[in-house]
Design a protein around this motif. Structure first.
Motif, short mmCIF file in Angstrom:
data_model
loop_
_atom_site.label_atom_id
_atom_site.label_comp_id
_atom_site.label_asym_id
_atom_site.label_seq_id
_atom_site.Cartn_x
_atom_site.Cartn_y
_atom_site.Cartn_z
N LEU A 159 -38.83 -39.58 -27.11
CA LEU A 159 -39.87 -39.46 -25.93
C LEU A 159 -39.80 -37.77 -25.69
O LEU A 159 -40.88 -37.20 -25.28
CB LEU A 159 -39.45 -40.28 -24.38
CG LEU A 159 -40.67 -39.91 -23.31
CD1 LEU A 159 -42.09 -39.90 -23.85
CD2 LEU A 159 -40.33 -40.65 -22.13
N SER A 160 -38.66 -37.06 -25.46
CA SER A 160 -38.39 -35.92 -25.30
C SER A 160 -39.23 -35.03 -26.40
O SER A 160 -39.82 -33.97 -25.91
CB SER A 160 -37.06 -35.56 -25.02
OG SER A 160 -36.80 -34.06 -24.84
N LEU A 161 -38.91 -35.35 -27.48
CA LEU A 161 -39.54 -34.66 -28.75
C LEU A 161 -41.03 -34.80 -28.57
O LEU A 161 -41.96 -33.71 -28.90
CB LEU A 161 -39.25 -35.15 -29.96
CG LEU A 161 -37.67 -34.78 -30.37
CD1 LEU A 161 -37.38 -35.66 -31.80
CD2 LEU A 161 -37.43 -33.44 -30.61
N ILE A 162 -41.85 -35.83 -28.19
CA ILE A 162 -43.44 -36.06 -28.08
C ILE A 162 -43.58 -35.19 -27.13
O ILE A 162 -44.37 -34.50 -26.95
CB ILE A 162 -43.46 -37.62 -27.78
CG1 ILE A 162 -42.96 -38.57 -28.93
CG2 ILE A 162 -45.05 -37.76 -27.64
CD1 ILE A 162 -43.90 -38.53 -30.13
N LEU A 163 -43.03 -35.36 -25.71
CA LEU A 163 -43.28 -34.44 -24.54
C LEU A 163 -43.42 -32.92 -25.06
O LEU A 163 -44.27 -32.24 -24.43
CB LEU A 163 -42.41 -34.96 -23.26
CG LEU A 163 -42.62 -36.23 -22.91
CD1 LEU A 163 -41.68 -36.36 -21.73
CD2 LEU A 163 -44.07 -36.47 -22.44
N ALA A 164 -42.40 -32.52 -25.70
CA ALA A 164 -42.12 -31.17 -26.12
C ALA A 164 -43.44 -30.70 -26.98
O ALA A 164 -43.99 -29.61 -26.97
CB ALA A 164 -40.96 -30.66 -26.79
N ALA A 165 -43.79 -31.60 -27.84
CA ALA A 165 -44.96 -31.17 -28.92
C ALA A 165 -46.22 -31.24 -27.91
O ALA A 165 -47.05 -30.46 -28.34
CB ALA A 165 -45.08 -32.36 -29.89
N TRP A 166 -46.27 -32.14 -27.13
CA TRP A 166 -47.41 -32.13 -26.35
C TRP A 166 -47.81 -31.03 -25.61
O TRP A 166 -48.74 -30.43 -25.64
CB TRP A 166 -47.44 -33.50 -25.09
CG TRP A 166 -48.75 -33.70 -24.44
CD1 TRP A 166 -49.38 -33.37 -23.76
CD2 TRP A 166 -49.60 -35.14 -24.94
NE1 TRP A 166 -50.39 -33.82 -23.48
CE2 TRP A 166 -50.35 -34.91 -24.08
CE3 TRP A 166 -49.31 -36.01 -25.82
CZ2 TRP A 166 -51.50 -35.93 -24.17
CZ3 TRP A 166 -50.43 -37.11 -25.94
CH2 TRP A 166 -51.31 -36.94 -25.03
N ASP A 167 -46.45 -30.44 -24.85
CA ASP A 167 -46.58 -29.23 -24.06
C ASP A 167 -47.13 -28.12 -24.99
O ASP A 167 -47.73 -27.25 -24.61
CB ASP A 167 -45.26 -28.98 -23.39
CG ASP A 167 -44.84 -29.85 -22.23
OD1 ASP A 167 -46.15 -30.36 -21.69
OD2 ASP A 167 -43.53 -29.82 -21.99
N GLU A 168 -46.36 -28.09 -26.10
CA GLU A 168 -46.88 -26.79 -27.20
C GLU A 168 -48.27 -26.94 -27.46
O GLU A 168 -48.99 -26.01 -27.62
CB GLU A 168 -45.94 -27.39 -28.40
CG GLU A 168 -46.14 -25.89 -29.27
CD GLU A 168 -45.37 -25.92 -30.43
OE1 GLU A 168 -45.78 -25.35 -31.58
OE2 GLU A 168 -44.31 -26.87 -30.67
N GLY A 169 -48.84 -28.29 -27.71
CA GLY A 169 -50.25 -28.38 -28.18
C GLY A 169 -51.10 -27.91 -26.88
O GLY A 169 -52.02 -27.08 -27.14
N GLU A 170 -50.62 -28.22 -25.66
CA GLU A 170 -51.49 -27.65 -24.45
C GLU A 170 -51.46 -26.14 -24.30
O GLU A 170 -52.39 -25.48 -24.07
CB GLU A 170 -51.31 -28.32 -23.37
CG GLU A 170 -51.55 -29.93 -23.32
CD GLU A 170 -51.26 -30.62 -21.83
OE1 GLU A 170 -50.19 -30.17 -21.35
OE2 GLU A 170 -51.92 -31.65 -21.34
N GLU A 171 -50.12 -25.81 -24.54
CA GLU A 171 -50.16 -24.37 -24.44
C GLU A 171 -50.88 -23.58 -25.43
O GLU A 171 -51.10 -22.20 -25.41
CB GLU A 171 -48.53 -23.83 -24.63
CG GLU A 171 -47.67 -24.31 -23.60
CD GLU A 171 -46.35 -24.14 -23.69
OE1 GLU A 171 -45.84 -23.83 -24.88
OE2 GLU A 171 -45.45 -24.64 -22.95
N THR A 172 -51.12 -24.13 -26.73
CA THR A 172 -51.94 -23.39 -27.71
C THR A 172 -53.48 -23.76 -27.67
O THR A 172 -54.28 -23.62 -28.49
CB THR A 172 -51.47 -23.83 -28.99
OG1 THR A 172 -51.53 -25.27 -29.38
CG2 THR A 172 -50.11 -23.45 -29.09
N GLY A 173 -53.94 -24.53 -26.61
CA GLY A 173 -55.36 -24.80 -26.31
C GLY A 173 -55.69 -25.88 -26.74
O GLY A 173 -56.93 -26.29 -26.63
N VAL A 174 -54.93 -27.03 -27.30
CA VAL A 174 -55.41 -28.28 -27.73
C VAL A 174 -55.71 -29.18 -26.68
O VAL A 174 -54.89 -29.32 -25.56
CB VAL A 174 -54.31 -28.88 -28.61
CG1 VAL A 174 -54.92 -30.30 -28.97
CG2 VAL A 174 -53.88 -28.05 -29.95
N ALA A 175 -56.96 -29.85 -26.57
CA ALA A 175 -57.30 -30.56 -25.49
C ALA A 175 -56.40 -31.72 -25.27
O ALA A 175 -56.04 -32.41 -26.12
CB ALA A 175 -58.61 -30.94 -25.56
#
Length: 79
Positions: free
Chosen positions: A18-34
């Motif tokens: 879960l921690s890895l998924i949330l980190a990837a999610w945050d990275e996606g949002e930070e790079t502009g992925v909806a």
């Protein structure tokens, strides 16, 4: 023959995942992925992996059970 999908929700491995998924999610949002694009990608990835592991019938059964859980608000974060 397909096996039933087993979900583990409180193990150390699940928490690390879960921690890895949330980190990837945050990275996606930070790079502009909806967020909705992230959600669809996550669902596709999860369902594809589960089908590879458990088979289509077991995952279809899991998916059928999700409708009731969604309608009961189990996945609603803001109530």
């Amino acid at each position: 023959m397909a096996t039933q999908v087993q979900l583990v929700d409180d193990s150390d491995e699940s928490m690390r995942a879960l921690s890895l998924i949330l980190a990837a999610w945050d990275e996606g949002e930070e790079t502009g992925v909806a967020p909705e694009a992230m959600a669809y990608a996550a669902l596709f990835t999860a369902l594809s992996d589960l089908v590879d592991i458990y088979g289509e019938d077991a995952v279809a059964s899991l998916a059928r059970g999700l409708e009731r859980r969604v309608r009961l608000g189990e996945f609603t974060m803001i109530q």
